[in-house]
Design an enzyme around this catalytic site. Structure first.
Site, PDB file in Angstrom:
ATOM      1  CD1 TRP A 105      -9.536 -11.885 -20.775  1.00 22.64           C
ATOM      2  CD2 TRP A 105      -9.151 -13.602 -22.142  1.00 22.64           C
ATOM      3  NE1 TRP A 105      -9.974 -11.533 -22.027  1.00 22.64           N
ATOM      4  CE2 TRP A 105      -9.757 -12.565 -22.886  1.00 22.64           C
ATOM      5  CE3 TRP A 105      -8.827 -14.784 -22.798  1.00 22.64           C
ATOM      6  CZ2 TRP A 105     -10.039 -12.677 -24.250  1.00 22.64           C
ATOM      7  CZ3 TRP A 105      -9.102 -14.892 -24.143  1.00 22.64           C
ATOM      8  CH2 TRP A 105      -9.697 -13.853 -24.853  1.00 22.64           C
ATOM      9  CG  HIS A 106      -7.956 -18.412 -22.183  1.00 21.38           C
ATOM     10  ND1 HIS A 106      -6.714 -17.906 -21.899  1.00 21.38           N
ATOM     11  CD2 HIS A 106      -8.092 -18.317 -23.523  1.00 21.38           C
ATOM     12  CE1 HIS A 106      -6.127 -17.536 -23.014  1.00 21.38           C
ATOM     13  NE2 HIS A 106      -6.933 -17.754 -24.019  1.00 21.38           N
ATOM     14  N   GLY A 107     -11.417 -18.631 -18.964  1.00 24.17           N
ATOM     15  CA  GLY A 107     -12.605 -19.316 -18.459  1.00 24.17           C
ATOM     16  C   GLY A 107     -12.656 -19.355 -16.955  1.00 24.17           C
TER      17      GLY A 107
END
Lengths: 386, 538
Positions: free
Chosen positions: B340-342
């Site tokens: 989700w973060h990258g």
């Protein structure tokens, strides 16, 4: 109650901003936050004696590379801060002093492409012997080359520490109210908070420390005590592990890289003040310069050794501190090189340089009223007649 | 548009706020809502107007699917299929914009192909508004949403304080607030509290987070450029980034909540002194709270429940139950948190590393229950302090993967942090340390070097870290300062609401207004080159 709180907040904010406004206007009027590109343009337009000296950041490499591209010089001095005292008046062709943009061999590589792009005829390459010291940890640029040059067009932003620092300087008397008044009243062709006092780089890259030489700010090396201590116990002078072969190899590659396009590279060891040369001899650290010299000779690399400044008839009074020769010492050094090198002789304004030596013995800077009206004093406290 | 920009502070926010309350007071609520939606879309479009189309498409699509789901009773196949279709469509859009390049790169290197994809610009806040709307669809499927007008739904998604970097809000916690008459009337109490929280956040961002970034960015740039970092340099970069991210994200959360309050809207708490956490699960209860809750409620809980049922019906033993119902759901959930973060292996590893930490923590808990008489565990102060220290170090290590642009630079930093590239202290320290029984020489004889210490700024830098550390570890957070005045909805989310020292409790007094004005004036003057919030990239 909350309504009053909000109104008080608005009122207090307005009061604080109004109180800080003069400081902000003063800082902005000095050009401290100007982008490097715009400062460089201004300096080029001002031609001779505009000084660029910012107080809140170290941007020497970006600034110098920008100026280099503007000046497009035929002659360059390259090295650490020890080669800063060469000026454009010394030469007949365009000159730029890249001193202080190379404090190690890897930094030299970082900027070498910019030098090659200018296609200079001569590069005077001042070598510091500690660049080759196995013990010494090599300084590296804080940012990569690309990161350094990315922000050249952007004005710097002010931050709270800048404001607080300025307020501190006003209270400590480093910045006086008359300085602020003068700045508003008459302005200055100089740029930056240091620049307005004549401290910083001229458009040819030469560095001025007007307040120090006039005794307004104490020198950091009174009686050469600091440098003598450094020679005795400082890491960069401690060669217990000898000379690093890799650094030496990189140095040869760097010289070769710059020479490839036909540029003449003149390598020299910049002078030390006599007291420091003696300290180097007494501590036997001079031998590492000898080792380097032998290596250069073995590799057919011609060079000039001015470590002992007495050989060019310089004196302690012609030094800014223990390791930084002043302009008169460097004039002596240039005359010596020109005796052996026709190309240098051809490019050198021989009469001008000779006059520097003849008329300014014992000085570290040449008097220049446009930069500072204050005369040079015995700021090293070594009994010099100035 | 950034919260820390002059245009936001002096034009957008005052105009939107005054306009909203003016319209709310003299006309219908719907017009005020439309004004706020319009302003929010303008806020989003300021960055790249082209991506407004994507945002609007996402809103229209999800609203239509949500209405369908909430109108039809759950459980039948068509109903399920529509929910699945909604989720897959959302994830596909997110996947295209966020993960396509990553996928193609990996495919090319695995299959030795040469598929080319043009650089896709990641729309701001896409992860936030996509996840927010997926939860809406799931809630609609379970009939947990009421139906509101399209305009209200638009505001639920686009409300500008939370649009770009959270907190991730739930339909059921936002919609009822839009219906309250009170939000349309100017309430000075809300404005005063919101303004105070907002300015504290602004100060954290501009003064602290951006101030520390000058110590972290060069280290990570150098690591990426392949420069070998020494022990103190690497730790300088790691610690600086740890605090930079803390103050950056904490600042954004404060500012979002502060602005929300000015409009009478209470946004959920997203950040609650995470570096005070005494274990890693506690950390995730305090860091990005709304994302953790979302993953727990919509991924971990259902998965864990299903696997528990499965394991029990199969009669698995303790170890297999532990693996299936604890380890697997944790690692799976944290894989998604990482992703989700990258889009990058470093983010996936970041997720797994945190998952691994939590698994270890669960094993420790089991161990602790069996060895209660172990002296260290009994000494609560010591064990709490140790727990805090271990948690913090683990978090610092994981942030390297989070920040590094690729695995090579992360490895470079880890090598430095482990001392594999040597130890270098500033040259002047040799003399100082030698004054203490020749400690400098002792260090030098044991592998330390004294010289130009590059990115390590020495004692000044350590002093700075102590100051920001004091703020992060010891001082009460923004909401604890404001605890006497916070809306109940917010204060009940805090575990240690009250602070003992009364003078520190915020009150709308002259002194606090003066303090706030000073903070605001200095912060505004320090706003630099519009530095973005770190969480914008997600």
């Amino acid at each position: 109650m909350e309504t009053k709180y909000i109104l008080n907040f608005i009122k207090n904010t307005a009061i604080i901003l109004v109180l800080l406004l003069p400081i902000l206007l003063f800082l902005f009027s000095t050009g401290e936050f100007q982008s490097i590109a715009s400062a460089a343009n201004k300096q080029i337009l001002e031609k001779n004696n505009s000084i660029y000296g910012v107080a809140f950041r170290n941007n020497t490499i970006e600034y110098k590379l920008q100026m280099l591209s503007k000046v497009n010089p035929k002659i360059i001095t390259l090295g650490s801060s020890r080669v800063l005292q060469f000026s454009k008046e010394m030469f007949k062709k365009d000159f730029y002093n890249l001193g202080n943009s190379m404090s190690s061999i890897n930094e030299g590589f970082e900027i070498s492409d910019y030098i090659i792009n200018q296609n200079p005829d001569i590069v005077f390459f001042g070598v510091d012997f500690w660049w080759f010291n196995e013990n010494w940890i090599i300084p590296r640029p804080l940012e990569t080359k690309e990161a350094l040059l990315n922000n050249i067009e952007k004005p710097y932003s002010i931050d709270i520490s800048n404001i607080m620092e300025t307020i501190k300087w006003i209270f400590s008397g480093k910045i006086t109210l008359s300085d602020i008044y003068n700045q508003f009243n008459s302005g200055s062709s100089n740029i930056g908070l240091q620049g307005i006092y004549g401290d910083g780089f001229r458009s040819d890259g030469q560095h001025f420390s007007s307040r120090t030489i006039a005794g307004k700010i104490p020198s950091h090396d009174i009686k050469f005590i600091t440098t003598t201590d450094e020679v005795n116990i400082g890491t960069r002078y401690n060669f217990s592990k000898g000379i690093n072969a890799k650094h030496y190899e990189n140095f040869l590659m760097l010289v070769k890289k710059i020479s490839l396009s036909g540029t003449k590279v003149i390598i020299f060891f910049p002078p030390f003040a006599p007291e420091i040369n003696t300290a180097l001899i007494n501590s036997n650290k001079i031998k590492f310069i000898e080792i380097l010299k032998n290596k250069f000779i073995k590799d057919n690399l011609s060079f000039y050794d001015f470590t002992n400044s007495k050989k060019i008839s310089s004196s302690s009074c012609e030094f800014i501190d223990g390791i930084h020769p002043g302009i008169v010492t460097n004039a002596r050094l240039l005359l010596k090189i020109s005796q052996n090198d026709d190309k240098v002789h051809k490019y050198l304004d021989y009469e001008y340089v000779k006059n520097i030596v003849n008329n300014n013995q014992g000085l570290s800077y040449l008097p220049n009223n446009e930069i500072s009206s204050l005369p040079e004093v015995d700021y090293l406290d070594i009994g010099c007649q100035k | 548009m950034l919260f820390n920009s002059y245009i936001f502070l002096f034009l957008f926010l005052p105009i939107t706020l005054i306009g909203f309350h003016f319209i709310g007071r003299y006309t219908k609520a719907n017009i005020a809502i439309a004004w706020l939606v319009g302003a929010s879309l303008f806020f989003y479009g300021w960055w790249n107007p082209a991506y407004l189309i994507l945002l609007l498409f996402s809103i229209i699509f999800n609203f239509s699917v949500g209405v369908f789901l909430s109108r039809n009773s759950k459980g039948n196949l068509a109903h399920k299929a529509i929910l699945l279709f909604g989720i897959i469509t959302n994830l596909s859009v997110l996947g295209y914009f966020k993960y396509a390049n990553f996928f193609i790169d990996n495919l090319n290197s695995l299959a030795q192909t040469n598929i080319l994809l043009n650089e896709i610009i990641l729309p701001l806040g896409i992860s936030f508004f996509t996840f927010q709307q997926i939860t809406y669809l799931v809630d609609a499927y379970y009939q947990e949403t009421k139906e509101y007008s399209f305009l209200y739904y638009c505001l639920f998604v686009t409300f500008f304080p939370q649009l770009i970097a959270g907190p991730i809000v739930h339909h059921k916690e936002m919609m009822p607030q839009f219906l309250k008459d009170t939000i349309y009337k100017l309430q000075t109490k809300n404005i005063a509290i919101g303004l105070t929280i907002f300015i504290i956040g602004l100060c954290k961002k501009v003064i602290i987070a951006d101030g520390i970034s000058v110590y972290s960015t060069p280290v990570f740039n150098a690591a990426e450029a392949g420069i070998l970092l020494t022990f103190f340099e690497a730790w300088t970069g790691a610690i600086a980034y740890t605090f930079q991210l803390y103050f950056d994200f904490s600042a954004y959360s404060d500012m979002a909540i502060g602005v929300g309050l000015m409009f009478g809207i209470v946004l959920p708490l997203n950040f609650n002194s995470p570096y005070k956490a005494r274990n890693i699960t506690d950390f995730w209860r305090r860091w990005h709270i709304t994302l953790s809750k979302l993953i727990r409620n919509y991924l971990w809980d259902p998965l864990s429940l299903t696997l528990t049922r499965f394991a029990i019906t199969r009669g698995y033993g303790n170890l297999r139950i532990f693996i299936l119902t604890i380890i697997f759901p944790i690692l799976f959930s944290f894989f998604w948190i990482g992703l989700w973060h990258g889009a990058g292996w470093n983010f996936i590893l970041f997720g797994f590393l945190h998952g691994f930490y939590i698994v270890i923590y669960h094993i420790w808990i089991k161990f602790k229950l069996n060895f209660l008489d172990f002296q260290l565990i009994n000494n609560s102060k010591l064990s709490k302090s140790l727990g805090w220290l271990i948690t913090f170090i683990c978090v610092v290590f994981a942030w390297i993967l989070f920040r590094a642009n690729n695995l090579d630079s992360a490895i470079n930093l880890y090598r430095g942090m482990l001392g594999l590239n040597g130890y270098v202290l500033p040259e002047s320290y040799l003399i100082i340390l030698n004054k203490f029984l020749g400690f400098g020489n002792f260090l030098e004889a044991n592998g330390f070097k004294f010289g130009v210490s590059g990115f390590f700024g020495g004692i000044t830098q350590i002093g700075l870290f102590f100051i920001v550390g004091f703020i992060a570890f010891i001082m009460p957070n923004t909401y604890q300062f404001m605890s006497n005045s916070l809306p109940k909805k917010l204060s009940k989310e805090l575990d240690e609401v009250k602070i003992n020292f009364k003078p520190l409790n915020w009150r709308p007094t002259y002194l606090f207004s003066l303090l706030l004005a000073a903070i605001f004036a200095f912060t505004v003057l320090s706003i630099s080159k519009n530095s973005e919030f770190l969480y914008f990239q997600f």
